[in-house]
Design a protein around this motif. Structure first.
Motif, short mmCIF file in Angstrom:
data_model
loop_
_atom_site.label_atom_id
_atom_site.label_comp_id
_atom_site.label_asym_id
_atom_site.label_seq_id
_atom_site.Cartn_x
_atom_site.Cartn_y
_atom_site.Cartn_z
N SER A 11 8.31 -11.29 -2.65
CA SER A 11 7.39 -11.02 -3.77
C SER A 11 6.30 -10.04 -3.34
N ARG A 12 5.81 -10.21 -2.11
CA ARG A 12 4.78 -9.28 -1.62
C ARG A 12 5.31 -7.85 -1.60
N ALA A 13 6.55 -7.67 -1.16
CA ALA A 13 7.14 -6.33 -1.11
C ALA A 13 7.20 -5.71 -2.50
N LYS A 14 7.55 -6.52 -3.52
CA LYS A 14 7.56 -6.01 -4.90
C LYS A 14 6.15 -5.60 -5.33
N LEU A 15 5.19 -6.45 -5.03
CA LEU A 15 3.81 -6.19 -5.41
C LEU A 15 3.26 -4.94 -4.72
N LEU A 16 3.59 -4.78 -3.46
CA LEU A 16 3.09 -3.63 -2.69
C LEU A 16 3.55 -2.29 -3.25
N THR A 17 4.69 -2.28 -3.93
CA THR A 17 5.19 -1.01 -4.48
C THR A 17 4.28 -0.46 -5.59
N LEU A 18 3.44 -1.32 -6.14
CA LEU A 18 2.57 -0.90 -7.25
C LEU A 18 1.29 -0.21 -6.80
N PHE A 19 0.90 -0.40 -5.55
CA PHE A 19 -0.39 0.06 -5.07
C PHE A 19 -0.35 1.52 -4.61
N LYS A 20 -1.40 2.24 -5.00
CA LYS A 20 -1.58 3.63 -4.59
C LYS A 20 -2.94 3.74 -3.92
N GLU A 21 -3.00 4.32 -2.73
CA GLU A 21 -4.28 4.47 -2.04
C GLU A 21 -5.04 5.67 -2.61
N VAL A 22 -6.34 5.44 -2.84
CA VAL A 22 -7.22 6.47 -3.40
C VAL A 22 -8.48 6.52 -2.56
#
Length: 187
Positions: A17-28
């Motif tokens: 689940s963490r791997a799925k969630l991590l795909t959504l994040f973009k560093e700014v």
């Protein structure tokens, strides 16, 4: 602070689940004084503070009233936009050059519908934000400015080195002169 640590501080989830969630994040990365959320606009993103500090404020007559500070590990969002899809009450400004992790609400909501673990993570996130709001409301209603300042000293002593006194005074609901008196009395 790393995103995995931020996720786990909210609610630990399985590696899948963490791997799925991590795909959504973009560093700014944004400079000090950037406004990352704006009042009277529907805000479609959540930001997690990897590095830096922010303040939430509302414009009232001729002045800005600060009511919240966020720092490493905190989430920045308009609950009104996140929950109801309505314009935000508040604006959020960076007080330092910052590194943020951005996720769009719509993408997160889709993931909530697909993965119950991530939905529970989102529920815990909302619960934690509700508790923070409740604590702030109780503090404002039932504690003196001196008590709120001491609480701030105990809970977040680094804020006093990182945030201008005018913002701290506004957060406490007092003038800078009153803040100086409180600080002198405590020393």
């Amino acid at each position: 602070m790393q995103i995995e640590q931020i996720i786990d501080n909210i609610y630990p989830i399985s590696p899948i689940s963490r791997a799925k969630l991590l795909t959504l994040f973009k560093e700014v990365k944004l400079p000090k004084q950037s406004v990352v959320l704006r009042a009277n606009q529907v805000e479609s993103k959540l930001l997690f503070i990897k590095k830096g500090i922010v303040r939430a404020f509302v414009q009232q007559a001729e002045e800005e009233v600060t009511f919240w500070f966020g720092k490493e590990g905190d989430v920045v969002l308009s609950m009104k936009s996140y929950v109801e899809g309505l314009p935000a009450y508040e604006s959020v400004e960076l007080l330092e050059d910052s590194e943020l992790l951005e996720v769009h609400s719509e993408s997160l909501q889709k993931l909530f519908a697909q993965d119950v673990e991530i939905a529970n993570w989102g529920r815990k996130l909302a619960e934690q934000e509700l508790i923070k709001t409740e604590e702030r409301l109780i503090s404002i209603q039932f504690k003196t400015a001196s008590d709120r300042y001491i609480e701030l000293l105990n809970d977040s002593p680094d804020l006093l080195q990182r945030v201008q006194l005018k913002h701290i005074a506004s957060y406490l609901g007092i003038t800078q002169v009153s803040l100086s008196r409180i600080r002198s009395a405590i020393r």
